[in-house]
Design an enzyme around this catalytic site. Structure first.
Site, PDB file in Angstrom:
ATOM      1  CD1 TRP A  27      -2.073   2.194   1.726  1.00  0.00           C
ATOM      2  CD2 TRP A  27      -3.260   0.785   0.468  1.00  0.00           C
ATOM      3  NE1 TRP A  27      -3.255   2.810   1.437  1.00  0.00           N
ATOM      4  CE2 TRP A  27      -4.016   1.958   0.667  1.00  0.00           C
ATOM      5  CE3 TRP A  27      -3.809  -0.246  -0.300  1.00  0.00           C
ATOM      6  CZ2 TRP A  27      -5.281   2.134   0.121  1.00  0.00           C
ATOM      7  CZ3 TRP A  27      -5.065  -0.069  -0.828  1.00  0.00           C
ATOM      8  CH2 TRP A  27      -5.796   1.108  -0.617  1.00  0.00           C
ATOM      9  CB  CYS A  86       3.881   4.745   3.783  1.00  0.00           C
ATOM     10  SG  CYS A  86       3.400   6.481   3.676  1.00  0.00           S
ATOM     11  CB  VAL A  87      -0.124   4.437   8.155  1.00  0.00           C
ATOM     12  CG1 VAL A  87      -1.603   4.654   8.451  1.00  0.00           C
ATOM     13  CG2 VAL A  87       0.220   2.954   8.183  1.00  0.00           C
ATOM     14  CB  ILE A  88      -1.011   8.934   4.286  1.00  0.00           C
ATOM     15  CG1 ILE A  88       0.321   8.590   3.600  1.00  0.00           C
ATOM     16  CG2 ILE A  88      -1.329  10.428   4.149  1.00  0.00           C
ATOM     17  CD1 ILE A  88       0.311   8.726   2.095  1.00  0.00           C
ATOM     18  CD  GLU A 141     -11.717  13.331   3.741  1.00  0.00           C
ATOM     19  OE1 GLU A 141     -12.843  12.805   3.898  1.00  0.00           O
ATOM     20  OE2 GLU A 141     -11.418  13.969   2.729  1.00  0.00           O
ATOM     21  CG  HIS A 171      -7.248   4.938   8.400  1.00  0.00           C
ATOM     22  ND1 HIS A 171      -7.299   6.250   7.991  1.00  0.00           N
ATOM     23  CD2 HIS A 171      -6.215   4.363   7.729  1.00  0.00           C
ATOM     24  CE1 HIS A 171      -6.346   6.454   7.106  1.00  0.00           C
ATOM     25  NE2 HIS A 171      -5.670   5.345   6.923  1.00  0.00           N
ATOM     26  NE  ARG A 227       8.883  13.575   7.400  1.00  0.00           N
ATOM     27  CZ  ARG A 227       8.524  14.793   6.966  1.00  0.00           C
ATOM     28  NH1 ARG A 227       8.093  14.945   5.719  1.00  0.00           N
ATOM     29  NH2 ARG A 227       8.593  15.842   7.754  1.00  0.00           N
TER      30      ARG A 227
END
Length: 159
Positions: free
Chosen positions: A31, A89-91, A94, A97, A136
């Site tokens: 992901w 990578c967890v962005i 809204e 989560h 990054r």
């Protein structure tokens, strides 16, 4: 120190042990692959640069960052693997989560490391935006993958 004030690709190599016989698994979330694959490449380049033989690197993928804990455990339990680098990578979106995923992954990777008594490195970006992630992953703040790679080597040096 925040990455806004530090280049993730600049690190200290004092005290690194001989890595020529060590074996490292790099488990990467698919992901946000533009980001995670750049992080993975940075980690692999760094560990090779400091003595890990290319044939002693196991490269595996999992669907997302949430699956990193299990992926890391698969390799940490193997006697022929000395360390695991988990890349994801967890962005922030809204919803909240990202809080749940980040906490679960951090705790899961810590648990795996302690259960198998070997380094399991948290190479997971937790940015607010996609641009921060790119910055990054080889952008203006360097590459957190480099940082994850050198962290694995430093942890192996104290093991």
């Amino acid at each position: 120190m925040s990455t806004a004030h530090k280049n993730l690709s600049v690190y200290n190599t004092n005290g690194l042990a001989d890595m020529s016989e060590k074996r490292i698994a790099v488990v990467t979330a698919e992901w946000n692959e533009e980001v995670t694959f750049a992080l993975r490449d940075g980690a692999i380049e760094t560990i090779i640069k400091h003595g890990i033989k290319e044939e002693n690197i196991i490269n595996a993928t999992v669907p997302g960052s949430y699956e990193l804990s299990y992926g890391a455990q698969v390799f940490a339990q193997r006697e022929d693997v000395d360390a695991v680098i988990a890349i994801g990578c967890v962005i922030q979106g809204e919803t909240k989560h990202n809080d749940y995923i980040n906490n679960a992954v951090a705790q899961g990777l810590t648990d795996v490391s302690l259960k198998y008594n070997k380094p399991v490195v948290f190479g997971v970006l937790t940015p607010n935006t996609y641009q921060q992630a790119l910055d990054r992953a080889g952008g203006k703040h360097g590459n957190k993958g480099d940082e994850a790679g050198i962290t694995a080597l430093k942890m192996l040096s104290i093991s």
